[in-house]
Design an enzyme around this catalytic site. Sequence first.
Site, PDB file in Angstrom:
ATOM      1  N   GLY A   1       0.716  -1.024   0.138  1.00 19.93           N
ATOM      2  CA  GLY A   1      -0.211  -0.047   0.062  1.00 19.93           C
ATOM      3  C   GLY A   1       0.055   1.244   0.023  1.00 19.93           C
ATOM      4  O   GLY A   1       0.406   2.010   0.126  1.00 19.93           O
ATOM      5  N   SER A   2       2.376   1.242  -0.579  1.00 18.39           N
ATOM      6  CA  SER A   2       3.041   1.543  -0.622  1.00 18.39           C
ATOM      7  C   SER A   2       2.134   3.289  -2.008  1.00 18.39           C
ATOM      8  O   SER A   2       1.997   4.430  -1.586  1.00 18.39           O
ATOM      9  CB  SER A   2       4.098   2.143  -0.895  1.00 18.39           C
ATOM     10  OG  SER A   2       4.394   1.668  -2.354  1.00 18.39           O
ATOM     11  N   ASN A   3       1.564   2.895  -2.768  1.00 23.16           N
ATOM     12  CA  ASN A   3       0.162   4.171  -2.861  1.00 23.16           C
ATOM     13  C   ASN A   3      -0.231   4.483  -2.337  1.00 23.16           C
ATOM     14  O   ASN A   3      -0.506   5.730  -2.891  1.00 23.16           O
ATOM     15  CB  ASN A   3       0.283   3.798  -4.841  1.00 23.16           C
ATOM     16  CG  ASN A   3       2.074   3.240  -5.769  1.00 23.16           C
ATOM     17  OD1 ASN A   3       1.952   4.440  -6.586  1.00 23.16           O
ATOM     18  ND2 ASN A   3       2.086   2.348  -5.911  1.00 23.16           N
TER      19      ASN A   3
ATOM     20  N   LYS B 258     -15.449 -17.125  -7.812  1.00 27.12           N
ATOM     21  CA  LYS B 258     -14.912 -15.649  -8.459  1.00 27.12           C
ATOM     22  C   LYS B 258     -16.377 -14.624  -8.559  1.00 27.12           C
ATOM     23  O   LYS B 258     -16.213 -13.423  -8.288  1.00 27.12           O
ATOM     24  CB  LYS B 258     -14.133 -15.882 -10.002  1.00 27.12           C
ATOM     25  CG  LYS B 258     -14.275 -14.539 -10.272  1.00 27.12           C
ATOM     26  CD  LYS B 258     -12.825 -14.632 -11.472  1.00 27.12           C
ATOM     27  CE  LYS B 258     -12.123 -12.882 -11.609  1.00 27.12           C
ATOM     28  NZ  LYS B 258     -11.423 -12.335 -11.763  1.00 27.12           N
TER      29      LYS B 258
ATOM     30  N   MET C 115      -4.291  -7.201  -6.922  1.00 19.48           N
ATOM     31  CA  MET C 115      -3.543  -7.888  -7.678  1.00 19.48           C
ATOM     32  C   MET C 115      -4.490  -8.757  -8.604  1.00 19.48           C
ATOM     33  O   MET C 115      -3.658 -10.087  -8.982  1.00 19.48           O
ATOM     34  CB  MET C 115      -2.405  -9.257  -6.634  1.00 19.48           C
ATOM     35  CG  MET C 115      -1.010  -7.965  -6.070  1.00 19.48           C
ATOM     36  SD  MET C 115      -0.222  -7.046  -7.565  1.00 19.48           S
ATOM     37  CE  MET C 115       0.748  -8.315  -7.675  1.00 19.48           C
ATOM     38  N   ARG C 116      -5.626  -8.447  -8.390  1.00 16.19           N
ATOM     39  CA  ARG C 116      -6.307  -9.820  -9.307  1.00 16.19           C
ATOM     40  C   ARG C 116      -6.762  -9.128 -10.575  1.00 16.19           C
ATOM     41  O   ARG C 116      -7.226  -7.269 -10.568  1.00 16.19           O
ATOM     42  CB  ARG C 116      -7.749  -9.576  -7.928  1.00 16.19           C
ATOM     43  CG  ARG C 116      -7.415 -10.707  -7.268  1.00 16.19           C
ATOM     44  CD  ARG C 116      -8.808 -11.011  -5.863  1.00 16.19           C
ATOM     45  NE  ARG C 116      -7.942 -11.653  -5.436  1.00 16.19           N
ATOM     46  CZ  ARG C 116      -7.513 -12.628  -4.898  1.00 16.19           C
ATOM     47  NH1 ARG C 116      -7.602 -13.909  -6.362  1.00 16.19           N
ATOM     48  NH2 ARG C 116      -6.940 -13.761  -3.928  1.00 16.19           N
TER      49      ARG C 116
ATOM     50  N   ASN D 218      -5.526   2.727 -13.076  1.00 21.59           N
ATOM     51  CA  ASN D 218      -5.194   1.999 -12.495  1.00 21.59           C
ATOM     52  C   ASN D 218      -3.692   1.895 -12.458  1.00 21.59           C
ATOM     53  O   ASN D 218      -3.449   2.700 -13.665  1.00 21.59           O
ATOM     54  CB  ASN D 218      -4.899   0.137 -13.208  1.00 21.59           C
ATOM     55  CG  ASN D 218      -3.976  -0.908 -13.248  1.00 21.59           C
ATOM     56  OD1 ASN D 218      -3.576  -1.625 -11.466  1.00 21.59           O
ATOM     57  ND2 ASN D 218      -3.214  -1.055 -13.653  1.00 21.59           N
TER      58      ASN D 218
ATOM     59  N   HIS E  60       0.355   1.063 -12.960  1.00 20.34           N
ATOM     60  CA  HIS E  60       1.422  -0.229 -13.578  1.00 20.34           C
ATOM     61  C   HIS E  60       2.722   0.159 -13.657  1.00 20.34           C
ATOM     62  O   HIS E  60       3.341   1.366 -14.246  1.00 20.34           O
ATOM     63  CB  HIS E  60       1.041  -0.788 -15.141  1.00 20.34           C
ATOM     64  CG  HIS E  60       1.739  -2.291 -15.416  1.00 20.34           C
ATOM     65  ND1 HIS E  60       1.125  -3.497 -15.113  1.00 20.34           N
ATOM     66  CD2 HIS E  60       2.760  -2.461 -16.191  1.00 20.34           C
ATOM     67  CE1 HIS E  60       2.396  -3.825 -15.336  1.00 20.34           C
ATOM     68  NE2 HIS E  60       2.961  -3.206 -15.995  1.00 20.34           N
TER      69      HIS E  60
HETATM   70  C1  GRF Z   1       3.023  -0.777  -7.334  1.00 17.05           C
HETATM   71  O1  GRF Z   1       4.510  -1.184  -8.252  1.00 17.05           O
HETATM   72  C2  GRF Z   1       2.354  -0.629  -8.903  1.00 17.05           C
HETATM   73  O2  GRF Z   1       2.395  -0.397  -9.535  1.00 17.05           O
HETATM   74  C3  GRF Z   1       1.838  -2.429  -8.736  1.00 17.05           C
HETATM   75  O3  GRF Z   1       2.285  -2.695  -7.551  1.00 17.05           O
HETATM   76  C4  GRF Z   1       2.988  -2.500  -7.094  1.00 17.05           C
HETATM   77  C5  GRF Z   1       2.304  -1.917  -5.693  1.00 17.05           C
HETATM   78  O4  GRF Z   1       2.915  -0.865  -4.675  1.00 17.05           O
HETATM   79  N1  GRF Z   1       0.521  -2.414  -9.453  1.00 17.05           N
HETATM   80  P1  GRF Z   1       2.389  -0.333  -3.397  1.00 17.05           P
HETATM   81  O5  GRF Z   1       1.420  -1.291  -2.478  1.00 17.05           O
HETATM   82  O6  GRF Z   1       1.357   0.252  -3.959  1.00 17.05           O
HETATM   83  O7  GRF Z   1       3.134  -0.315  -2.115  1.00 17.05           O
END
Ligand code: GRF
Length: 203
Positions: free
Chosen positions: A12-14, A65, A90-91, A107, A109
């Site tokens: 969850g750093s983003n 699902k 991640m899904r 999203n 990426h």
């Molecule tokens: C990030 O690199 C994002 O681009 C990808 O998964 C990673 C998630 O990192 N989709 P965080 O959980 O936000 O730290």
Amino acid sequence: MKSVTVLASGRGSNFQAIIDAVSTGELRVECAGLITDNPEAYAIERARAARIPVSIVDYHRYPGKGEYEKALREAMEATAADLYVLAGYMRILGTGIVRHFPGRIINIHPALLPSFPGLHAQSQAIGYGAKVAGCTVHFVNEEMDAGPIIVQECVRVLEDDTEETLAERILEREHKCLPRAIQMFCDGRLRIEGRRVRITGSG
Ligand code: GRF
């Protein structure tokens, strides 16, 4: 003010970058909730520390699902957000959900799409021998990592980069790009025209 719900599966750093940008006033949105499929996600601690409501929709607690996606959709609707942000979720979102929130899911990426979609994008870039790598924020459509691109930033791939060192430098860019894309969306500056996203006005 527009509201945003974040979907995250892990660290969850983003998500934290969004929380921080909101608290400095750099990002003028309300964070309506965190939804996670993983009860162990560190993102949950971050949400609690920031007093953001958390909804855990644990994939493994549903028979299939279809049932999971129904619960996820309900959790998304319950937050009544203007925008849903996949930040390390991640899904793959089912088409039902994507169609239910047209043009309202984005999203991030860790690659310069359309190169290196899917998992381990940073090691794919190194393995391919790419000299530049980066990150992409895009609208989510029914194909994985393939929706219209909102923002991209690049970083140089260094001679001695490993997956970890490259991922770390890309992540610094991600933390800037994602709040920026969210703000543009919330200011009504993004117009999808086919595959292109037109950015109108100035921020
Ligand atoms: C990030 O690199 C994002 O681009 C990808 O998964 C990673 C998630 O990192 N989709 P965080 O959980 O936000 O730290």
